[in-house]
Design a protein around this motif. Structure first.
Motif, short mmCIF file in Angstrom:
data_model
loop_
_atom_site.label_atom_id
_atom_site.label_comp_id
_atom_site.label_asym_id
_atom_site.label_seq_id
_atom_site.Cartn_x
_atom_site.Cartn_y
_atom_site.Cartn_z
N SER A 1 4.71 -2.50 -1.79
CA SER A 1 4.57 -1.10 -2.21
C SER A 1 3.25 -0.93 -2.93
O SER A 1 2.56 -1.90 -3.24
N VAL B 1 4.24 0.48 1.46
CA VAL B 1 2.99 0.49 2.20
C VAL B 1 3.33 0.37 3.69
O VAL B 1 3.78 -0.69 4.14
N SER C 1 3.69 -7.68 -16.52
CA SER C 1 3.90 -7.01 -17.82
C SER C 1 3.66 -7.99 -18.96
O SER C 1 3.16 -7.60 -20.01
N ARG D 1 0.18 -2.39 -10.56
CA ARG D 1 0.84 -3.07 -9.46
C ARG D 1 0.29 -4.49 -9.24
O ARG D 1 1.02 -5.38 -8.88
N VAL E 1 0.13 0.14 8.26
CA VAL E 1 -0.05 -0.78 9.39
C VAL E 1 1.02 -0.52 10.44
O VAL E 1 0.73 -0.40 11.64
N GLY F 1 2.37 -11.18 -0.67
CA GLY F 1 3.01 -10.91 -1.96
C GLY F 1 4.23 -11.78 -2.12
O GLY F 1 4.35 -12.85 -1.51
N GLY G 1 -3.62 -11.63 3.46
CA GLY G 1 -3.33 -10.92 2.22
C GLY G 1 -4.52 -10.07 1.82
O GLY G 1 -5.65 -10.55 1.81
#
Ligand code: SRM
Ligand SMILES: Cc1cc2nc3c(=O)[nH]c(=O)nc-3n(C[C@H](O)[C@H](O)[C@H](O)COP(=O)(O)OP(=O)(O)OC[C@H]3O[C@@H](n4cnc5c(N)ncnc54)[C@H](O)[C@@H]3O)c2cc1C
Ligand code: SF4
Ligand code: FES
Lengths: 849, 109
Positions: free
Chosen positions: A140, A279, A78, A165, A282, A40, A65
């Motif tokens: 996230s 997140v 957005s 997201r 992991v 990201g 990724g």
């Protein structure tokens, strides 16, 4: 971008499969192995920063990724959702970028677990990869609050429910927006409001449900939140506060939601933007320390010395961040450490200052948003009507927080003061309002006498004061005597203040101020009424009947001509002497007494044949300058008056009315015909508007523009009437904008569903403006004077029952339109209409360049 | 010592009355001097220098009423009576003008 592109890899290579790099030839490569989990904004940035420090020599880098795409700018989602940005344009690092930089990208591969003892990462596809140094940047995900009925039996989100997201979320929402009609957005924070605004732009009816007591409660205080709510609601988005969504009505797809208080809202699309959660799976699975996020120290290290964490998944000194600025800072520190560029580099947390545009409203926040101690200074400026709410918190002469809503002009200075502790002005109010921009605000008393007040006419403050001292104490008297404020008009309010100051409050009430023209003592409504009832069809008749002593007045003639033409249409009796020279010869007078010729070029669209004609005419009449205007057409400047009729004849094109107080041009962009972002046919609509309203006279000039998307390439937001395509056949109509001496963004009058409605509404607005505006009052003054709400009520709800009358009025003027070039060219209106008025012998006074 | 006026005035026919439409102005040359002639709606005739003293604007293209002439370029005004300007700037020269048998006669000095 429709469903058909849904599995296209963003920033991908057309034919490539996964790219395997040097880690396959393990043992041959002398470099250390750096593995990054998460591709990201944080993960990719770390790689960039490492490479920038020459880390490509030190490390064989592999990035995993979960998303199949290259790295893209999540912030811009957005805008993609709003249709303002194409997804290809938000790619930051494409697959090729990784390959070109010798970085192995394993896109579409999730890491399940890390074996910190063996120093291996285990991917979901069964492969493993060894590392020497490991960076976790898993970011996230959307937090999905508990509500019943949200999932199907196989634990998938019910069809019609979306998080916000990833690009895949965004694509899915875009596809749904085309076929769905009512959306509920759960969450009234930044993300929720952005989603709401974007979906509304696609024509959906949108409602926002927010658990907090005010919108954006993370950033704003309650008052600011209340003002934002008004702004959001004025866009037509309903807001429910302090309530939760407890149930989703299904069962096969979303049909609505039930709120905690039992209310039900129908909806076929549900967006969940109720916050984010780091997140951390992991890290948890690998035995690393996790609280809310993955715990790291000032060197961004986890409790394993070779494992680091950055970005939204990391928890540093108890803080989690949800914005990119801290991510950038962390990536720099980590790269310094990994490459050894600065082995002592440390991250000490970020002071988050953000500047955002939320649902079209500017918001900037930094630090705290309210005072915390008795001794904290707290300054608030609240203007709910304008949607502005500004506040600062100061402690011990240092800025520790600021919140700007609706007006972020001061953000640069405040950010500096906040970041660097720049000294603050003694008068704290200067932190929030610019008391020094424009002499006007300095306070006229302090202004030096020699300072120039009117730049157009070179009038100093002293000259104004002298005139007042000489016995002239009305604003109009001073303006007449000095000519101050009679150029572009932008200094008028300053002139007024100086007159008031110089006269020491003894200013004569200016009775003429309300008159439509100076020579007739009547305001516009009474004047219009008298003209109608007494059937006065010429300017001389108006003077004879309505002026004191029947006396004509030179400076009233032009305004009266315009008014009579509006009232009577083709029944108006022309009198050439009542027209300004421009209107007598249908061209714009120049500084040397020559004229400019601007043929009509509807919507800025021309043809080779037209261009050839213009070129031929320019040659034939030795036109000194041919120029493309700011209004998207071609100006032939420096034309002799005598040549005008013959030129028009040769051109065979109608007048572009570049000289009149009338509708000038409709600028357009290329729109959906050619532009890859075009949402609708802006060019055609512009041409149609210009065709319909060509030459319509009005109290002041009218400029329009139509654009095919909110990128606004033809500047529709700053036009008297500006039309913006927002997709699905919908158009936004803005009024009261300008970007001349006054710069003002137009106000959104309405969003309508077809080009025909745009044309109808534009006609109504024009006629309302023509009937009610003062002489020379542009729409940028007219709309705020009357008030947008009032304009809306009259035009959209017909609150005064005059819509039919307005439609008829504008139609009458449209029917009366004739092309003046075709009309006067053959038979002059008066003898010598086109004879020269230039000095016929050499005169030293004429300025020569 | 005596003061002697040494100006000579010459009358020039510059055109026909109907060359100047009611309410408008037209430019002519009177014996080498460019002039602007105006015929007001009340029938009265006025003549001024052709170029505006401010910045050379073509005064014949200006607008008029019974009291003043307004220059088309920056809208400075000038009185018919003596050419002075209510705007407080340098005035214009005004010349005597009359009609003789339908001809416009301007006297320049
Ligand atoms: C030719 C052009 C400049 C150019 O070379 O590009 C131009 C030329 C003049 N502008 Fe303009 N404006 C031109 C585009 C604009 C624009 C841009 C636009 O239309 O998108 C603006 C800003 C937009 C707006 O008005 O909101 C603009 C704002 C002005 C203003 C300020 C008006 C205001 O209320 O703020 C004036 C002064 C006035 O109207 O009193 C002005 C006045 C003038 C005048 C008419 C000055 C005058 O009174 O003689 C200039 C005439 C020159 C001539 O003889 O042609 N011009 N002017 C442009 C002609 C456009 C066209 O094709 O019709
Ligand atoms: C719509 C939207 C608008 C925003 N607007 C703004 C804004 O205006 N201003 C601002 O400052 N911030 C904004 N943000 C926030 C900003 O995007 C984030 O702060 C930033 O993306 C955080 O970067 P990150 O790398 O930590 O997380 P992410 O960018 O989310 O990257 C994490 C990546 O890790 C991957 N991943 C997760 N787990 C694994 C795994 N086990 N194996 C492999 N890969 C994994 C994910 O798929 C993801 O690609 C916005 C966010 C969104 C969603
Ligand atoms: S064209 Fe417009 S900006 Fe340029 S000098 Fe003239 S009025 Fe000013
Ligand atoms: S040139 Fe006549 S007023 Fe400026």
């Amino acid at each position: 971008m429709g469903p058909q592109t849904d599995d296209r890899v963003l920033g991908g290579r057309p034919f490539s499969t996964l790219h395997f790099g040097l880690d396959d030839v393990d043992g041959v490569d002398p470099r250390q192995r750096l593995v990054v989990v998460g591709n990201g904004m944080a993960g990719a940035r770390v790689v960039e920063e490492v490479l920038e420090r020459g880390g490509g020599e030190q490390f064989a880098i592999t990035v995993f990724g979960e998303e199949p795409h290259g790295n893209y700018n999540r912030i811009m989602l957005s805008h993609v959702l709003a249709g303002e940005e194409h997804e290809d344009d938000i790619v930051l690092n494409s697959h090729d970028w990784y390959a070109d930089n010798g970085v192995t990208l394993r896109a579409g591969v999730r890491i399940d677990r890390i074996d910190t003892h063996a120093k291996l990462v285990h991917a979901a596809d069964g492969t493993t990869a060894p590392y020497d140094q490991l960076v976790i940047a898993t970011g996230s995900r959307s937090f999905i609050p508990p509500m019943s009925g949200l999932h199907t039996h196989d634990e998938q989100l019910l069809p019609g429910v979306f998080g916000f997201r990833t690009i895949d979320d965004t694509r899915a929402m875009l596809a749904a927006a085309a076929t769905h009609r009512r959306a509920v957005v759960v969450g009234g924070g930044l993300l929720g409001l952005e989603a709401a605004r974007a979906l509304q732009g696609h024509g959906l009816h949108v409602e926002v449900v927010h658990a907090g007591t005010h919108l954006m409660n993370q950033q704003l205080d309650a008052d600011g939140g209340a003002i934002l709510r008004r702004s959001v609601e004025s866009l037509g988005i309903a807001v429910y506060l302090a309530t939760r969504t407890t149930e989703v009505v299904g069962p096969d797809r979303v049909r609505g939601v039930v709120l905690a208080d039992g209310r039900t809202i129908d909806a076929d699309l549900l967006v969940i933007a109720a916050g984010i959660r780091p997140v951390t799976e992991v890290a948890l699975m690998s035995g690393l320390e996790v609280e809310r996020g993955i715990v790291v120290d000032d060197q961004l290290r986890t409790d394993d010395p070779d494992v680091y964490a950055v970005g939204e998944c990391a928890q540093h000194r108890g803080e989690l961040y949800g914005l990119v600025a801290p991510v950038w800072e962390q990536a720099r520190v980590l790269a310094d450490l990994l490459t050894g560029t600065d082995p002592t580099a440390e991250y000490h947390g970020s002071r988050t200052a953000t500047k955002l545009k939320v649902a079209g409203v500017d918001v900037a926040t930094m630090g705290v948003n309210r005072p915390e101690r008795d001794t904290d200074e707290f300054l608030v400026i609240s203007e709910p009507r304008r949607g502005v709410h500004l506040s600062v918190v100061i402690r011990d002469d240092q800025l520790i927080g600021a919140t700007l809503l609706g007006d972020t002009r001061k953000v640069a200075f405040l950010t500096q003061a906040f970041d660097r502790g720049t000294p603050l002005p003694e008068e704290r109010i200067r932190l929030l309002v610019d008391l020094s921009d424009g002499a006007e605000e300095v306070g006229v008393a302090e202004l030096p006498g020699e300072s120039q007040v009117c730049n157009c006419n070179g009038v100093s403050k002293q000259a104004i004061c002298d005139t007042v001292a000489g016995g002239c104490s009305s604003l109009s008297g001073v303006m007449d005597a000095t000519r101050a404020g009679k150029g572009c008009g932008s200094c008028k309010s300053l002139v007024k203040q100086i007159v008031e100051w110089a006269a020491d409050g003894d200013v004569l009430e200016d009775p003429t101020a309300s008159w439509y023209v100076p020579g007739i003592p009547l305001a516009k409504p009474a004047l219009t009424e008298a003209i109608r009832t007494q059937r006065l069809r010429s300017v001389s008749a108006v003077f004879a009947e309505l002026a004191p002593g029947g006396q004509e007045d030179a400076k009233s003639k032009m305004g009266l001509t315009s008014l009579l033409r509006m009232i009577w249409g083709s029944e108006f009796e022309q009198e050439n002497d009542a027209k300004f020279i421009n209107d007598r010869v249908h061209a714009n007078i120049q500084r040397d007494g020559t004229f400019s010729v601007v043929p009509q070029m509807k919507g800025g669209v021309t043809t080779p044949a037209q261009l050839r004609k213009i070129a031929d005419v320019a040659d034939k009449y030795e036109v000194p300058m041919v120029k493309v205007t700011g209004g998207q057409r071609i100006d032939l400047l420096g034309v002799r008056k005598e040549d005008l009729p013959a030129m028009w004849d040769d051109l065979g094109m109608p007048s572009g009315y570049a000289y009149g107080k009338s509708m000038r041009t409709v600028k357009t962009c290329v729109g959906s015909d050619f532009c890859r972002f075009g949402l609708d046919d802006s060019t055609q609509l512009g041409i149609d508007l210009e065709t319909r309203f060509q030459g319509i006279e009005s109290p002041a000039k009218i400029k329009m523009a139509v654009v095919g998307c909110p990128r606004n390439c033809a500047e529709a937001y700053v036009k008297d009437v500006g039309v913006v395509a927002v997709g699905s056949g919908k158009w936004e109509v803005y009024v009261g904008g300008a970007a001349g001496a006054t710069v003002r963004k137009g106000d959104l009058l309405a969003t309508v569903g077809s080009a025909a409605e745009v044309i109808e509404l534009t006609g109504r607005f024009l006629q309302y403006y023509r009937e009610n505006a003062n002489w020379l009052e542009r729409t940028y003054d007219f709309v705020p004077r009357v008030g947008l709400e009032k304009v809306k009520q009259v035009l959209l709800e017909d609150s005064e029952g005059i819509v039919l009358h307005l439609d008829e009025g504008i139609q009458r003027s449209i029917d009366a339109y004739t092309d003046p070039w075709g009309q006067d060219g053959r038979t002059p209106a008066t003898p010598g209409q086109f004879s020269t008025a230039l000095p016929l012998v050499e005169l030293p006074k004429v300025p020569v360049r | 010592m005596s003061l002697t006026a040494t100006s000579t005035t010459a009358a020039h026919v510059v055109g026909r009355v109907e060359d100047v439409p009611l309410g408008e102005g037209r430019a002519f040359v009177a014996g080498g001097t460019p002039v602007a002639v105006f015929r007001l709606r009340d029938g009265s005739l006025h003549a001024t220098q052709a170029a505006c003293p401010h910045a050379g604007g073509p005064l014949a293209d200006g607008q008029t009423d019974v009291n003043v002439l307004v220059c088309p370029l920056h809208l400075y005004t000038y009185r018919w009576t003596d050419g002075s300007s209510p705007s407080g700037v340098t005035g214009v020269r005004v010349y005597p003008v009359h009609e003789r048998d339908g001809a416009l006669v301007v006297e320049v000095c």
